[in-house]
Design an enzyme around this catalytic site. Structure first.
Site, short mmCIF file in Angstrom:
data_model
loop_
_atom_site.label_atom_id
_atom_site.label_comp_id
_atom_site.label_asym_id
_atom_site.label_seq_id
_atom_site.Cartn_x
_atom_site.Cartn_y
_atom_site.Cartn_z
N ASP A 179 -10.16 3.03 2.20
CA ASP A 179 -10.38 2.51 3.56
C ASP A 179 -11.05 3.55 4.45
O ASP A 179 -11.93 3.22 5.25
CB ASP A 179 -9.06 2.06 4.20
N LYS B 159 0.81 -1.23 0.00
CA LYS B 159 0.00 0.00 0.00
C LYS B 159 0.84 1.29 0.00
O LYS B 159 0.46 2.27 -0.62
CB LYS B 159 -0.94 0.02 1.21
P1 NDP Z 1 -0.58 -3.26 9.86
O1 NDP Z 1 0.40 -4.39 9.74
O2 NDP Z 1 -0.34 -2.00 9.11
O3 NDP Z 1 -0.75 -2.87 11.42
C1 NDP Z 1 -0.90 -3.88 12.40
C2 NDP Z 1 -1.25 -3.23 13.75
O4 NDP Z 1 -1.50 -4.29 14.69
C3 NDP Z 1 -0.14 -2.36 14.33
O5 NDP Z 1 -0.72 -1.30 15.05
C4 NDP Z 1 0.56 -3.34 15.29
O6 NDP Z 1 1.22 -2.71 16.36
C5 NDP Z 1 -0.61 -4.13 15.81
N1 NDP Z 1 -0.22 -5.44 16.33
C6 NDP Z 1 0.19 -6.51 15.60
N2 NDP Z 1 0.51 -7.54 16.44
C7 NDP Z 1 0.31 -7.06 17.70
C8 NDP Z 1 0.48 -7.65 18.99
N3 NDP Z 1 0.89 -8.91 19.15
N4 NDP Z 1 0.17 -6.89 20.08
C9 NDP Z 1 -0.26 -5.61 19.95
N5 NDP Z 1 -0.43 -5.00 18.73
C10 NDP Z 1 -0.14 -5.73 17.63
O7 NDP Z 1 -1.99 -3.90 9.45
P2 NDP Z 1 -3.32 -3.17 8.94
O8 NDP Z 1 -3.50 -1.93 9.69
O9 NDP Z 1 -3.32 -3.11 7.48
O10 NDP Z 1 -4.44 -4.25 9.36
C11 NDP Z 1 -4.86 -4.42 10.71
C12 NDP Z 1 -6.13 -5.28 10.72
O11 NDP Z 1 -7.18 -4.59 10.04
C13 NDP Z 1 -5.97 -6.63 10.00
O12 NDP Z 1 -6.67 -7.60 10.74
C14 NDP Z 1 -6.65 -6.41 8.66
O13 NDP Z 1 -7.20 -7.60 8.13
C15 NDP Z 1 -7.77 -5.46 9.06
N6 NDP Z 1 -8.22 -4.63 7.95
C16 NDP Z 1 -9.54 -4.62 7.67
C17 NDP Z 1 -10.05 -3.85 6.67
C18 NDP Z 1 -11.51 -3.87 6.42
O14 NDP Z 1 -11.95 -3.34 5.39
N7 NDP Z 1 -12.31 -4.42 7.33
C19 NDP Z 1 -9.19 -2.98 5.83
C20 NDP Z 1 -7.79 -3.04 6.21
C21 NDP Z 1 -7.34 -3.85 7.22
P3 NDP Z 1 2.76 -2.24 16.22
O15 NDP Z 1 2.72 -0.94 15.46
O16 NDP Z 1 3.15 -2.03 17.66
O17 NDP Z 1 3.50 -3.31 15.54
#
Ligand code: NDP
Length: 286
Positions: free
Chosen positions: A107, A71
């Site tokens: 989004d 992205k």
């Molecule tokens: P990113 O990889 O960009 O971000 C992931 C986020 O999750 C970060 O804030 C990360 O924190 C956090 N995270 C991951 N593992 C952990 C953990 N073990 N403990 C605490 N925090 C954690 O992903 P996206 O933002 O693209 O996607 C996030 C979710 O949203 C996914 O499940 C995706 O499927 C969903 N999504 C849904 C959409 C929809 O249309 N419904 C559209 C886009 C996404 P840190 O920064 O600290 O690593």
């Protein structure tokens, strides 16, 4: 001679799990549009994305959706971009306009439309966003645009495991970063809780949060859509709170691309939801 079908797709790595082809094909069938929408596997890396986009443009595609991990690179390779995509720092939609590539991010409007469908009254609303990744950035930008007729503003708090990312995002929209460990205690001051982390998704650890401090009028939203009913949403419903699941946002964000590439109508209705729920249930079978 038959006209060639309108063609688009979704680029990602992996991509087999994407529900976007099902959504677009459903709308095309409903409307009787001759359209093709393909999942396209492109390995991580800006050069790989660039090559794939050039090939798809040359092949006559109308555009492509872009998902993880491309992205941010998608925004960088575009010739033009909406202010929203630039503010979010990522694009999930590339439209091919002659020899130019135009980037957008659906989004944020997808999340706003999903929230609107819930008759959400914004203005003087206190939101807590969990996460600071790509989807959290889109959600936070959507929230920052929300106003009520009296001009009331959304107050946005952000909690993220890695605190500096929450602080950076909060600074961008005049919000407040709170420590990840304080997320449950912070709920006493929250009307709208949004999980924009990957926690609670199939194959990921659960989201640990205690909802007891949330007021009775609060809304709980989860961007995770696999499973559709996450433990977070189950806990919120058990408390009688209104909820918004990730499928709603997924369907809403897809309307932008469909309308711009294929046709005028893209109904987010029960039939589409059932189709997606069925596909997810089939994938979950051992
Ligand atoms: P990113 O990889 O960009 O971000 C992931 C986020 O999750 C970060 O804030 C990360 O924190 C956090 N995270 C991951 N593992 C952990 C953990 N073990 N403990 C605490 N925090 C954690 O992903 P996206 O933002 O693209 O996607 C996030 C979710 O949203 C996914 O499940 C995706 O499927 C969903 N999504 C849904 C959409 C929809 O249309 N419904 C559209 C886009 C996404 P840190 O920064 O600290 O690593």
């Amino acid at each position: 001679m038959n006209a060639r079908p309108k063609t688009a797709g979704v680029i990602g790595w992996p991509i087999g799990h994407s529900l976007s082809p099902l959504i677009h094909r459903h709308w095309a069938e409903q409307e009787g549009v001759d359209a093709v929408y393909l999942p396209i596997l492109v390995e991580p890396g800006a050069d790989n994305l660039k090559r794939a986009v050039a090939a798809l443009r040359a092949a006559g595609f109308a555009g492509v959706n872009v998902t993880l991990p491309h992205k941010e690179d998608a925004l960088k390779l575009a010739d033009t971009a909406t202010a929203l995509a630039r503010a979010i720092g990522a694009a999930n939609m590339l439209t091919f306009q002659g020899d130019r590539v135009h980037a957008d991010n659906s989004d944020a409007p997808g999340f706003a439309a999903a929230l609107e469908a819930l008759s959400f009254r914004n203005g003087e609303c206190r939101a807590l966003v969990l996460g600071a990744g790509g989807s959290a950035r889109a959600v936070v930008h959507a929230l920052s645009q929300m106003r009520d007729p009296a001009g009331g503003e959304m107050r946005i708090a952000i909690a993220n495991r890695h605190a500096p990312r929450a602080q950076d995002l909060a600074r961008l929209v005049g919000g407040r970063a709170i420590p990840w460990e304080d997320r449950s205690a912070a709920l006493a001051d929250v009307d709208l809780l949004i999980n924009a982390t990957s926690l609670g998704m199939v194959g990921e650890p659960p989201l640990e949060i205690d909802l007891r401090a949330l007021g009775a009028g609060a809304i709980v939203a989860d961007l995770v859509y696999n499973p559709v009913e996450t433990a977070l949403l189950r806990a919120a419903r058990a408390r009688g709170l209104r909820t918004l699941d990730g499928l709603e946002m997924l369907m809403q964000q897809a309307t932008c691309a469909y309308r711009s590439w294929f046709g005028a109508k893209a109904s987010v209705d029960r039939e589409l939801r059932l189709l997606l729920e069925k596909a997810l249930a089939e994938r979950a079978r051992p």
